[in-house]
Design a protein around this motif. Structure first.
Motif, short mmCIF file in Angstrom:
data_model
loop_
_atom_site.label_atom_id
_atom_site.label_comp_id
_atom_site.label_asym_id
_atom_site.label_seq_id
_atom_site.Cartn_x
_atom_site.Cartn_y
_atom_site.Cartn_z
N ALA A 26 1.12 -1.14 0.05
CA ALA A 26 0.08 0.09 0.07
C ALA A 26 0.86 1.13 0.00
N GLU A 81 -1.30 4.97 5.52
CA GLU A 81 -1.20 6.05 4.16
C GLU A 81 -1.97 7.22 4.36
N ARG A 90 -10.41 6.63 16.60
CA ARG A 90 -11.36 7.67 16.62
C ARG A 90 -12.60 7.12 15.62
N LEU A 93 1.77 -7.73 21.83
CA LEU A 93 3.25 -7.35 21.65
C LEU A 93 4.29 -8.07 22.38
N ILE A 150 2.99 -1.85 3.17
CA ILE A 150 2.40 -0.55 3.71
C ILE A 150 3.30 0.47 3.18
N ARG A 151 3.97 0.53 2.24
CA ARG A 151 4.99 1.55 1.65
C ARG A 151 5.90 0.98 0.68
N LEU A 178 -10.32 11.59 20.40
CA LEU A 178 -8.86 11.14 20.73
C LEU A 178 -7.88 11.93 20.22
N PRO A 179 -7.04 12.44 21.07
CA PRO A 179 -5.79 13.00 20.50
C PRO A 179 -4.99 12.39 20.08
N TYR A 180 -3.87 12.70 19.01
CA TYR A 180 -2.54 11.90 18.91
C TYR A 180 -1.84 11.77 20.16
N ALA A 181 -0.96 10.77 20.17
CA ALA A 181 -0.30 10.62 21.45
C ALA A 181 0.94 11.28 21.38
N THR A 228 3.50 10.52 22.18
CA THR A 228 4.58 9.52 21.54
C THR A 228 5.38 10.05 20.14
N GLU A 229 4.70 10.78 19.29
CA GLU A 229 4.78 11.29 18.15
C GLU A 229 6.21 12.30 18.33
#
Lengths: 300, 157
Positions: free
Chosen positions: A117, A148, A232, B77, B106-107, B151-154, B156-157
């Motif tokens: 992707a 993505e 979300r 995990l 995924i990329r 929900l905000p971004y964490a 950890t970014e």
């Protein structure tokens, strides 16, 4: 084939350059109040380009459209409208839970059996049919799309392009702006030597970007954002962990994969990087869904 | 004899499942738990690199089986999947094989893919027919029972 692709990249590269030039020149004549900015003072003009907001959003999309054209030269669309619509539905719901709901997002399923992707600027998200067939539920699909989307939300491809071409827009664009301005009065002449060199540079930077992928930091940021965007939207965030675990279990059996992994975090490293987020934000089960049966019905 | 056949059939069914069952191993010393909760009791202490078979998932936990026939729960995990590769079975969506088995995931595109050039660049102009409006997306989410969460971004970014 290689040449025609090169030419497409070249066109795309030139288009972004032209767009950026236009965005800079148009600022000078609009009400954005940037008239007095000394371009030499800008340590990173690209940040300015990013901060300009709506004005450049159109140009980002136009550029993304060019990149998408190039990518669609290399892979076919999956000829299944039901699947395409389904993936767009999941994607559009995620978009409604993102910071850029007004971009003209497109979610595109490619007729390709690999597990892959990727995205193009401006809201073009590509996913292979092979990926859909490896996933178990809608939440896993949402995870891949959200990852993505995060690259688009954070403009990772645009920034990487700027880094790789080492384009100092303040100076290089200034020169190019003059050339394009003078050539635009007549018909645009792509044979101008300086333009060709820049176009070549951008073309190979794009090849590199889509072959080798983005930087480690960008991937980890996209992973973290993907989990949050999914949650979300009501999707089970741990489905994303399941996807990365699947990637980790894929057999690294191609030269392309080896090249790719040389420069990029392994799936296992990505899982390790995700652990703090999962432990802090998602330690207790929430009211999240995986929607396995809707997925199976829509994909099979 | 009939019973034996049923047993064989049932076994075949299960072996089909176990063929697709994912093998994994622990990446830390971990306790195998009686239920998917960190506070639940320990069944067994598993050392790093213990092999397990994943049976099911519940939230961030996998129910696993480990030798000899011990079942319990481990956090997702705490485990890493073993490399198995994927079979080409079930690729019914595709009109042709394609022959590319890269797993960039995924990329990133493979060089082979960038060289392929079998698509149609003008297809980009036909994409609008697949687009879904925000209203349609909301209806789609509602039909699935999905509820928006703030929900905000964490950090950890």
């Amino acid at each position: 084939m290689k040449n025609s692709k090169r030419n497409l990249w070249k066109t795309a590269g030139l288009t972004v350059l032209i767009s950026m030039v236009l965005s800079l020149t148009s600022c000078k004549t609009t009400d954005l109040g940037l008239d007095n900015i000394d371009l030499d003072q800008l340590t990173n003009t690209f940040e300015k380009f990013i901060d300009l907001g709506d004005k450049t959003e159109e140009q980002e999309q136009a550029f993304g459209n060019e990149v998408a054209q190039v990518l669609l030269t290399d892979s076919r669309l999956l000829n299944n409208d039901q699947v395409q619509r389904y993936v767009n539905s999941v994607g559009q719901w995620l978009v409604q839970n993102s910071e850029r709901p007004n971009l003209n997002w497109h979610f595109i399923v490619l007729d390709d059996k690999s597990f892959n992707a990727f995205a193009a600027p401006g809201g073009y998200i590509f996913i292979t049919a092979g990926t859909l067939l490896r996933l178990n539920n809608e939440a896993e699909l949402a995870g891949v799309l959200a990852h993505e989307m995060a690259h688009v939300l954070k403009r990772h491809y645009l920034e990487a392009l700027q880094k790789q071409t080492q384009l100092d827009l303040a100076s290089d664009i200034g020169i190019l702006a003059y050339q394009i301005k003078s050539t635009r009065r007549d018909n645009y002449d792509s044979d101008t030597i300086e333009n060709m060199e820049l176009a070549e540079e951008i073309s190979s930077a794009m090849d590199d970007l889509y072959t080798n992928g983005l930087a480690r930091g960008d991937e980890e940021q996209a992973d973290n954002m993907a989990v949050i965007i999914c949650a979300r939207a009501g999707y089970d965030p741990y489905s994303y962990i399941a996807v990365i675990q699947k990637i980790a279990s894929e057999k690294p059996d191609s030269a392309g994969w080896q090249t790719f992994m040389k420069r990029h975090p392994s799936a296992n490293d990505r899982l390790t990087a995700l652990q703090p987020l999962m432990d802090s934000v998602f330690s207790s089960p929430g009211n999240y869904l995986t929607l396995s049966s809707r997925y199976q019905k829509s994909i099979r | 004899m009939k019973n034996l056949l049923i047993i064989v059939a049932v076994n075949l069914l299960f072996s089909t499942f176990s063929a697709s069952a994912q093998q994994a191993s622990t990446i830390i010393d971990a306790h195998l738990k009686t239920s998917p909760s960190i506070r639940s009791e320990s069944i067994e202490f598993l050392k790093t690199d213990t092999s397990v078979i994943i049976l099911e998932r519940q939230g961030g936990w996998y129910r696993v089986e480990t030798f000899p026939q011990l079942q319990g729960w481990l956090k997702m995990l705490w485990l890493r999947y073993s490399v198995t590769g994927t079979s080409d079975n079930g690729f019914s969506l595709l009109t042709e094989g394609g022959g590319v088995t890269v797993a960039t995931g995924i990329r990133g595109l493979s060089e082979e893919e960038l060289e392929k050039g079998q698509g149609d660049p003008y297809a980009v102009n036909t994409l609008e027919r697949f687009t879904v409006s925000p209203e349609q997306a909301k209806a789609f989410a509602k039909a699935g029972g999905l509820k928006k969460k703030h929900l905000p971004y964490a950090d950890t970014e």
